[in-house]
Design a protein around this motif. Structure first.
Motif, PDB file in Angstrom:
ATOM      1  N   ALA A 256       0.830  -1.210   0.000  1.00 53.23           N
ATOM      2  CA  ALA A 256       0.000   0.000   0.000  1.00 53.23           C
ATOM      3  C   ALA A 256       0.865   1.261   0.000  1.00 53.23           C
ATOM      4  CB  ALA A 256      -0.931  -0.007   1.212  1.00 53.23           C
ATOM      5  N   ASN A 257       2.122   1.159   0.444  1.00 60.25           N
ATOM      6  CA  ASN A 257       3.032   2.302   0.463  1.00 60.25           C
ATOM      7  C   ASN A 257       3.762   2.497  -0.860  1.00 60.25           C
ATOM      8  OD1 ASN A 257       2.521   2.806   3.268  1.00 60.25           O
ATOM      9  ND2 ASN A 257       3.904   1.117   3.783  1.00 60.25           N
ATOM     10  N   ALA A 258       3.473   1.651  -1.849  1.00 59.43           N
ATOM     11  CA  ALA A 258       4.221   1.686  -3.112  1.00 59.43           C
ATOM     12  C   ALA A 258       4.193   3.038  -3.817  1.00 59.43           C
ATOM     13  CB  ALA A 258       3.710   0.589  -4.048  1.00 59.43           C
ATOM     14  N   PRO A 259       3.026   3.705  -3.956  1.00 57.20           N
ATOM     15  CA  PRO A 259       3.043   5.010  -4.657  1.00 57.20           C
ATOM     16  C   PRO A 259       3.964   6.032  -4.003  1.00 57.20           C
ATOM     17  CG  PRO A 259       0.803   4.187  -4.465  1.00 57.20           C
ATOM     18  CD  PRO A 259       1.652   3.299  -3.619  1.00 57.20           C
ATOM     19  N   GLY A 260       3.909   6.126  -2.665  1.00 57.45           N
ATOM     20  CA  GLY A 260       4.761   7.085  -1.974  1.00 57.45           C
ATOM     21  C   GLY A 260       6.233   6.734  -2.065  1.00 57.45           C
ATOM     22  N   VAL A 261       6.571   5.465  -1.892  1.00 55.46           N
ATOM     23  CA  VAL A 261       7.970   5.028  -1.983  1.00 55.46           C
ATOM     24  C   VAL A 261       8.492   5.224  -3.403  1.00 55.46           C
ATOM     25  CG1 VAL A 261       9.546   3.087  -1.738  1.00 55.46           C
ATOM     26  CG2 VAL A 261       7.676   3.382  -0.106  1.00 55.46           C
ATOM     27  N   ARG A 262       7.664   4.922  -4.380  1.00 54.96           N
ATOM     28  CA  ARG A 262       8.069   5.096  -5.781  1.00 54.96           C
ATOM     29  C   ARG A 262       8.428   6.552  -6.053  1.00 54.96           C
ATOM     30  NH1 ARG A 262       5.762   6.991 -10.223  1.00 54.96           N
ATOM     31  NH2 ARG A 262       6.268   6.082 -12.259  1.00 54.96           N
ATOM     32  N   ALA A 263       7.567   7.475  -5.606  1.00 60.21           N
ATOM     33  CA  ALA A 263       7.829   8.902  -5.827  1.00 60.21           C
ATOM     34  C   ALA A 263       9.088   9.351  -5.085  1.00 60.21           C
ATOM     35  CB  ALA A 263       6.621   9.718  -5.377  1.00 60.21           C
ATOM     36  N   ARG A 264       9.268   8.850  -3.872  1.00 62.09           N
ATOM     37  CA  ARG A 264      10.443   9.242  -3.077  1.00 62.09           C
ATOM     38  C   ARG A 264      11.733   8.720  -3.715  1.00 62.09           C
ATOM     39  NH1 ARG A 264       8.672   7.241   1.278  1.00 62.09           N
ATOM     40  NH2 ARG A 264       7.440   9.058   1.875  1.00 62.09           N
ATOM     41  N   LEU A 265      11.703   7.479  -4.198  1.00 62.69           N
ATOM     42  CA  LEU A 265      12.888   6.923  -4.856  1.00 62.69           C
ATOM     43  C   LEU A 265      13.189   7.632  -6.168  1.00 62.69           C
ATOM     44  CD1 LEU A 265      12.505   3.069  -4.303  1.00 62.69           C
ATOM     45  CD2 LEU A 265      14.273   4.560  -3.370  1.00 62.69           C
ATOM     46  N   GLN A 266      12.151   7.959  -6.898  1.00 62.59           N
ATOM     47  CA  GLN A 266      12.368   8.656  -8.167  1.00 62.59           C
ATOM     48  C   GLN A 266      13.026  10.010  -7.950  1.00 62.59           C
ATOM     49  OE1 GLN A 266      11.208   7.264 -11.561  1.00 62.59           O
ATOM     50  NE2 GLN A 266      13.041   8.525 -11.618  1.00 62.59           N
ATOM     51  N   GLU A 267      12.599  10.696  -6.896  1.00 60.55           N
ATOM     52  CA  GLU A 267      13.203  12.001  -6.577  1.00 60.55           C
ATOM     53  C   GLU A 267      14.641  11.829  -6.087  1.00 60.55           C
ATOM     54  OE1 GLU A 267      12.354  15.846  -3.635  1.00 60.55           O
ATOM     55  OE2 GLU A 267      10.990  14.124  -3.653  1.00 60.55           O
ATOM     56  N   LYS A 268      14.901  10.795  -5.311  1.00 61.46           N
ATOM     57  CA  LYS A 268      16.224  10.574  -4.751  1.00 61.46           C
ATOM     58  C   LYS A 268      17.234  10.131  -5.815  1.00 61.46           C
ATOM     59  CE  LYS A 268      16.598   8.438  -0.797  1.00 61.46           C
ATOM     60  NZ  LYS A 268      16.659   7.356   0.250  1.00 61.46           N
ATOM     61  N   LEU A 269      16.813   9.271  -6.743  1.00 58.30           N
ATOM     62  CA  LEU A 269      17.734   8.702  -7.728  1.00 58.30           C
ATOM     63  C   LEU A 269      17.861   9.538  -8.992  1.00 58.30           C
ATOM     64  CD1 LEU A 269      16.710   4.931  -7.443  1.00 58.30           C
ATOM     65  CD2 LEU A 269      18.522   6.155  -6.216  1.00 58.30           C
ATOM     66  N   GLY A 270      16.877  10.386  -9.270  1.00 59.20           N
ATOM     67  CA  GLY A 270      16.952  11.225 -10.456  1.00 59.20           C
ATOM     68  C   GLY A 270      16.318  10.574 -11.676  1.00 59.20           C
ATOM     69  N   GLN A 271      16.225  11.347 -12.751  1.00 55.01           N
ATOM     70  CA  GLN A 271      15.557  10.887 -13.962  1.00 55.01           C
ATOM     71  C   GLN A 271      16.384   9.910 -14.787  1.00 55.01           C
ATOM     72  OE1 GLN A 271      12.336  11.513 -14.707  1.00 55.01           O
ATOM     73  NE2 GLN A 271      12.365  12.442 -12.661  1.00 55.01           N
ATOM     74  N   LYS A 272      17.616   9.681 -14.393  1.00 53.00           N
ATOM     75  CA  LYS A 272      18.431   8.695 -15.096  1.00 53.00           C
ATOM     76  C   LYS A 272      17.868   7.288 -14.902  1.00 53.00           C
ATOM     77  CE  LYS A 272      23.167   6.876 -15.311  1.00 53.00           C
ATOM     78  NZ  LYS A 272      24.538   6.976 -14.757  1.00 53.00           N
TER      79      LYS A 272
END
Length: 438
Positions: A256-272
């Motif tokens: 259930a936390n997948a959307p939030g974790v996904r957004a947080r990881l995307q911001e942390k790792l960058g668009q690469k």
């Protein structure tokens, strides 16, 4: 004249009970059981409900089982490179630490995946496969791989190495049970070796020999027929990735936390990097399954409409035949609402009895559907559920009660709707006109 009339033709009075003691429900049930066509309507509703229960239970079971298999195979999230080599994630150890430090992330593990060809040593044929390189130590933390291993196969044996007759060192691999059936199903009887062929990113052909050291069974036929699992280090050498991997699998404490974790990881790792959920990776396939289930439900719902028309026809005939009774009831004080209720109760009873019997029959058939399929196959040689088409080794079904309840509710509602017009027609009859010609 009334004294000489038969019990069948006698009006609704009975003994010393006054006519008004008969409730609309009681009269409706009397009409129901006195007309043989009512039993035909009940049978129609029963067959419609049973068919819908069986089909929707199978379709829902198919979708649920498919989702559980895909999720167990792919993990909750995946971190991949947007561009570049399919094995170009060389800084995966650093990325793994970043990912693992993110809230709600339980574990992360690398994997290599690619396409190739397989040839069993001593055989002439080659077949296409998907090879997946995983770490026996890290993979159980992010996927259900241990649950898929058949009895006698241990995950740590994937790291074992063997000596080829020419003294070369070869690594282990696991194959699916559908592929193992080509070898008689029991690989322990043979010293089975396979040759995997693939191409490196610069399109140079690569060959590597492996020994089959275990079997897995996901329950999805195409994976069990075409996936080969090999050690991560051997996969790196096989594709000449220079230490790079394809992606990182990520397991969460709660999906259930997948959307939030996904957004947080995307911001942390960058668009690469691209961070995707397992549902996004299989989006088109899951949408196709959901659409197929919806279309099937809509098409089969017309069976209920057909049963509703039977109820409509039977009640219309009953209203015509019982005009005299309706006139008498109105003459002694029954209101239009009470007259309408008589026939609404009649239709409701048809829907209720048919739905209850249909639900019980549908659930009984669904719980024994695999035994029935096996019996048909043994008796006729025909396979109603071929594995190569439906991917699963048995027919999956949904065990919950929401499908039977929803189908039965729809059938009862349909019965009421198709009872409404005859009931209103009966309520509008003029008692004087109905009794004048009797």
């Amino acid at each position: 004249m009334a004294e000489h009339s038969s019990q069948k033709d006698r009006p609704l009075t009975s003994g010393r009970l006054p006519l008004l003691s008969w409730s609309p429900l009681k009269i409706g049930l009397r009409y129901l059981f006195s007309k043989k066509l009512s039993y035909l309507a009940i049978a129609g509703v029963m067959l419609s409900v049973a068919t819908l229960v069986v089909v929707m239970s199978v379709m829902s079971g198919f979708g649920n089982h498919l989702r559980s298999i895909i999720r167990g195979y792919h993990s909750d999230l995946a971190v991949e490179l947007r561009k570049g080599s399919p094995y170009g994630m060389k800084n995966w150890k650093k990325l793994k630490k970043k990912v693992a430090s993110t809230p709600h992330v339980k574990a992360a593990a690398p994997y290599i995946q690619g396409f190739g060809l397989i040839k069993f040593v001593g055989a002439e044929e080659m077949d296409h496969i998907i090879f997946r390189g995983v770490s026996p130590e890290m993979e159980p933390n992010v996927s259900s791989i241990e649950d898929y291993l058949v009895k006698g196969t241990e995950l740590d044996t994937l790291s074992q190495q063997f000596r080829d007759p020419n003294q070369a060192t070869i690594d282990s691999c696991f194959i699916g049970n559908a592929m193992a059936e080509l070898l008689g199903g029991n690989i322990s009887r043979y010293d089975v070796r396979v040759v995997l062929v693939t191409a490196t990113p610069d399109l140079r052909r690569r060959l590597r020999k492996f020994k089959v050291n275990g079997v897995f069974k996901t329950g999805r036929y195409d994976w069990d027929r075409s996936v080969v699992i090999i050690p991560l280090e051997a996969a790196m050498e096989f594709v000449d990735s220079d230490g790079g991997v394809t992606a990182l699998s990520v397991n969460l404490d709660d999906y259930a936390n997948a959307p939030g974790v996904r957004a947080r990881l995307q911001e942390k790792l960058g668009q690469k990097y691209a961070v995707t959920t397992w549902e996004e990776k299989q989006k088109n396939f899951l949408q196709a399954v959901a659409m197929e289930r919806f279309i099937m439900a809509v098409i089969l719902s017309f069976i209920l409409v057909l049963a509703g028309f039977c109820i409509f026809a039977i009640l219309t005939t009953t209203v015509y035949e019982k005009r005299k009774d309706i006139g008498i009831l109105k003459a002694v004080g029954f209101t239009k609402g009470m007259i309408a209720s008589v026939f609404l109760f009649n239709g409701l009873a048809i829907g209720l009895f048919g739905s209850c019997i249909g639900v019980l029959g549908g659930k009984l058939f669904t719980s024994n559907i695999n035994a029935i399929e096996s019996f048909i196959e043994k008796a006729t040689g025909f396979t109603p559920f071929p594995q190569k088409i439906y991917y699963f080794d048995q027919i999956p079904t949904a065990d919950g009660w929401w499908i039977p309840v929803a189908v039965a509710g729809g059938a009862i509602l349909c019965s009421l709707i198709f009872s409404l017009i005859p009931a209103l027609k009966a309520a509008k009859l003029d008692p004087i006109e109905t009794l004048r010609f009797e």
